[in-house]
Write a protein that holds these residues in place. Structure first.
Motif, PDB file in Angstrom:
ATOM      1  N   THR A  95      23.482  45.347  62.658  1.00 17.31           N
ATOM      2  CA  THR A  95      22.918  44.898  63.865  1.00 17.31           C
ATOM      3  C   THR A  95      21.994  43.860  63.907  1.00 17.31           C
ATOM      4  OG1 THR A  95      23.533  47.234  64.518  1.00 17.31           O
ATOM      5  CG2 THR A  95      22.156  46.052  65.868  1.00 17.31           C
ATOM      6  N   ILE A  96      20.979  44.065  62.773  1.00 15.70           N
ATOM      7  CA  ILE A  96      20.004  43.008  62.780  1.00 15.70           C
ATOM      8  C   ILE A  96      20.744  41.926  62.271  1.00 15.70           C
ATOM      9  CG2 ILE A  96      18.179  42.285  60.966  1.00 15.70           C
ATOM     10  CD1 ILE A  96      17.259  45.337  60.817  1.00 15.70           C
ATOM     11  N   THR A  97      21.615  41.704  61.491  1.00 16.04           N
ATOM     12  CA  THR A  97      22.076  40.338  60.916  1.00 16.04           C
ATOM     13  C   THR A  97      22.498  39.692  62.144  1.00 16.04           C
ATOM     14  OG1 THR A  97      22.850  41.340  58.835  1.00 16.04           O
ATOM     15  CG2 THR A  97      23.967  39.407  59.499  1.00 16.04           C
ATOM     16  N   GLY A  99      21.471  40.072  65.353  1.00 11.16           N
ATOM     17  CA  GLY A  99      20.444  39.647  66.125  1.00 11.16           C
ATOM     18  C   GLY A  99      20.448  40.658  67.389  1.00 11.16           C
ATOM     19  N   LYS A 100      21.304  41.831  67.319  1.00  7.04           N
ATOM     20  CA  LYS A 100      21.360  43.020  68.571  1.00  7.04           C
ATOM     21  C   LYS A 100      20.228  43.811  68.383  1.00  7.04           C
ATOM     22  CE  LYS A 100      25.572  40.850  69.813  1.00  7.04           C
ATOM     23  NZ  LYS A 100      25.392  39.972  70.724  1.00  7.04           N
ATOM     24  N   ILE A 101      20.311  44.904  69.218  1.00  8.34           N
ATOM     25  CA  ILE A 101      19.342  46.079  69.446  1.00  8.34           C
ATOM     26  C   ILE A 101      20.209  47.308  68.772  1.00  8.34           C
ATOM     27  CG2 ILE A 101      18.003  47.526  70.641  1.00  8.34           C
ATOM     28  CD1 ILE A 101      17.779  45.162  72.614  1.00  8.34           C
ATOM     29  N   ASP A 126       4.883  47.915  67.042  1.00  7.63           N
ATOM     30  CA  ASP A 126       5.398  46.665  67.212  1.00  7.63           C
ATOM     31  C   ASP A 126       6.892  46.430  67.489  1.00  7.63           C
ATOM     32  OD1 ASP A 126       6.338  44.041  66.365  1.00  7.63           O
ATOM     33  OD2 ASP A 126       5.403  43.834  64.651  1.00  7.63           O
ATOM     34  N   GLY A 127       7.223  45.732  68.585  1.00  7.56           N
ATOM     35  CA  GLY A 127       8.659  45.337  68.602  1.00  7.56           C
ATOM     36  C   GLY A 127       9.453  46.485  69.323  1.00  7.56           C
ATOM     37  N   PHE A 128       8.847  47.303  69.859  1.00 12.19           N
ATOM     38  CA  PHE A 128       9.647  48.425  70.765  1.00 12.19           C
ATOM     39  C   PHE A 128       8.750  48.714  71.967  1.00 12.19           C
ATOM     40  CE2 PHE A 128      10.149  52.855  71.626  1.00 12.19           C
ATOM     41  CZ  PHE A 128      11.615  52.993  71.585  1.00 12.19           C
ATOM     42  N   PRO A 129       9.189  49.418  72.744  1.00  9.16           N
ATOM     43  CA  PRO A 129      10.647  49.475  73.365  1.00  9.16           C
ATOM     44  C   PRO A 129      11.371  47.925  73.630  1.00  9.16           C
ATOM     45  CG  PRO A 129       9.521  50.322  75.088  1.00  9.16           C
ATOM     46  CD  PRO A 129       8.404  49.697  74.050  1.00  9.16           C
ATOM     47  N   VAL A 171      17.336  38.608  56.614  1.00 17.62           N
ATOM     48  CA  VAL A 171      18.647  38.177  57.020  1.00 17.62           C
ATOM     49  C   VAL A 171      18.966  37.466  58.256  1.00 17.62           C
ATOM     50  CG1 VAL A 171      19.883  39.991  55.467  1.00 17.62           C
ATOM     51  CG2 VAL A 171      19.220  40.348  57.932  1.00 17.62           C
ATOM     52  N   ASP A 172      17.835  37.947  59.228  1.00 19.35           N
ATOM     53  CA  ASP A 172      17.893  37.383  60.608  1.00 19.35           C
ATOM     54  C   ASP A 172      17.207  35.965  60.531  1.00 19.35           C
ATOM     55  OD1 ASP A 172      15.741  38.742  60.236  1.00 19.35           O
ATOM     56  OD2 ASP A 172      15.610  39.702  62.268  1.00 19.35           O
ATOM     57  N   ASP A 173      16.413  35.507  59.777  1.00 18.16           N
ATOM     58  CA  ASP A 173      15.590  34.332  59.842  1.00 18.16           C
ATOM     59  C   ASP A 173      16.600  32.973  59.604  1.00 18.16           C
ATOM     60  OD1 ASP A 173      13.372  35.797  60.505  1.00 18.16           O
ATOM     61  OD2 ASP A 173      12.369  35.179  58.638  1.00 18.16           O
TER      62      ASP A 173
HETATM   63  O1  LIG Z   1      13.173  48.800  68.026  1.00 17.91           O
HETATM   64  C1  LIG Z   1      13.471  47.892  67.537  1.00 17.91           C
HETATM   65  C2  LIG Z   1      13.255  47.288  66.803  1.00 17.91           C
HETATM   66  C3  LIG Z   1      13.951  45.930  65.887  1.00 17.91           C
HETATM   67  N1  LIG Z   1      15.242  46.110  65.964  1.00 17.91           N
HETATM   68  C4  LIG Z   1      16.124  45.279  65.255  1.00 17.91           C
HETATM   69  O2  LIG Z   1      15.326  44.682  64.235  1.00 17.91           O
HETATM   70  C5  LIG Z   1      15.334  43.326  64.083  1.00 17.91           C
HETATM   71  C6  LIG Z   1      14.194  42.517  63.704  1.00 17.91           C
HETATM   72  O3  LIG Z   1      13.027  43.393  64.361  1.00 17.91           O
HETATM   73  P1  LIG Z   1      11.527  42.860  64.266  1.00 17.91           P
HETATM   74  O4  LIG Z   1      10.692  43.373  65.190  1.00 17.91           O
HETATM   75  O5  LIG Z   1      11.514  41.252  64.663  1.00 17.91           O
HETATM   76  O6  LIG Z   1      10.985  42.962  62.934  1.00 17.91           O
HETATM   77  C7  LIG Z   1      15.658  43.087  65.565  1.00 17.91           C
HETATM   78  O7  LIG Z   1      16.059  41.742  65.841  1.00 17.91           O
HETATM   79  C8  LIG Z   1      16.625  43.904  65.945  1.00 17.91           C
HETATM   80  O8  LIG Z   1      17.905  43.620  65.399  1.00 17.91           O
HETATM   81  C9  LIG Z   1      15.901  46.861  66.904  1.00 17.91           C
HETATM   82  O9  LIG Z   1      17.330  47.106  67.135  1.00 17.91           O
HETATM   83  N2  LIG Z   1      15.054  47.710  67.669  1.00 17.91           N
END
Ligand SMILES: O=c1ccn([C@@H]2O[C@H](COP(=O)(O)O)[C@@H](O)[C@H]2O)c(=O)[nH]1
Ligand SMILES: Nc1ncnc2c1ncn2[C@@H]1O[C@H](COP(=O)(O)OP(=O)(O)OP(=O)(O)O)[C@@H](O)[C@H]1O
Ligand SMILES: [Mg+2]
Length: 224
Positions: A95-97, A99-101, A126-129, A171-173
């Motif tokens: 999922t991270i690779t 770029g999904k959630i 950080d990064g949620f929701p 992996v997502d950069d």
């Molecule tokens: O709540 C979340 C947080 C992150 N993700 C997944 O991880 C990557 C990287 O997250 P960063 O916050 O940039 O470190 C993000 O693109 C998602 O694929 C997620 O699904 N849900």
């Protein structure tokens, strides 16, 4: 009306979220639950949102050190699950690779457990929701209303530049995944930001400038 503002995939996400919440709601009501709800303490929660590479992690680290928060990056929790070969590791990596959630079922579970074992009672998350589905699941399972929601605002060209200059070996950069993350941010995360803006909880921060300049913009929020 709905057709004008929601894509079919967004509607699917919300529907999935509601089903997931229904499926786990017994957990919330169960008094035997040894988690957050049954503890006498009530944590303070702050959410930190913004697009990929905008500088959330950089600023959260400084805010946490200066103002005594426990910093939780949900992305880091997911990456730990991959590196420790956890139950969901393969699915998270895929999922991270892309770029999904990752599904709320996994993120809320990891987040709940991290809050329960937090070093302090005050959290910067950080990064949620990342989507309305995430938000609904969080409200049902954890249910602690955030005090502050930060939104780091920046243009896409600068976000892409910052991601591509990052040297953490993520992996997502890369360009393709970041383009998708920007698309996902706009489609799924902006509605969450709008929701908290309407609730009067949102602090929109101009994320253009030096790290020091941005940190100074945050001081008034946490100094009180
Ligand atoms: O709540 C979340 C947080 C992150 N993700 C997944 O991880 C990557 C990287 O997250 P960063 O916050 O940039 O470190 C993000 O693109 C998602 O694929 C997620 O699904 N849900
Ligand atoms: N104000 C800034 N100006 C220029 N570069 C910055 C600034 N703040 C952070 N950076 C750099 O940009 C990159 C991304 O920062 P950071 O990892 O904090 O972003 P993020 O919002 O957490 O990203 P992600 O959502 O992808 O995890 C890092 O290399 C960081 O050093
Ligand atoms: Mg980050």
């Amino acid at each position: 009306m709905l057709r004008r503002v929601c894509s079919p995939s967004l509607l699917n996400q919300v529907a999935y979220g509601l089903n997931f919440v229904k499926a786990v709601s017994t957990e919330v009501l169960n008094p035997a639950d040894a988690g957050i709800l049954s503890k006498a303490r009530s944590p303070t929660i702050n959410f930190v949102l913004g697009g990929p590479g905008v500088g959330k992690g950089t600023q959260c680290t400084r805010v946490a050190e200066t103002y005594g928060f426990t910093y939780l990056s949900v992305g880091d929790l997911l990456r730990k699950e991959i590196s420790s070969n956890g139950e969901y590791g393969d699915m998270i990596l895929e999922t991270i690779t892309k770029g999904k959630i990752v599904s709320s079922e996994v993120t809320v579970k990891l987040l709940k457990s991290a809050i329960e074992s937090g070093e302090t009672n005050r959290f910067l998350i950080d990064g949620f929701p990342r989507s309305e589905e995430n938000r609904l699941a969080y409200e049902q399972i954890i249910g602690i209303e955030p005090e502050v929601v930060l939104f780091f605002d920046c243009n896409e060209v600068e976000m892409m530049k910052r991601v591509l200059h990052r040297t953490q070996g993520r992996v997502d950069d890369n360009i393709d995944t970041t383009k998708e993350r920007l698309r996902v941010f706009e489609a799924y995360s902006l509605p969450v930001i709008r929701y908290y803006s309407q609730k009067g909880k949102l602090h929109k921060i101009n994320a253009i400038g030096t790290e020091d300049e941005i940190f100074e913009r945050l001081r008034p929020i946490f100094s009180t």
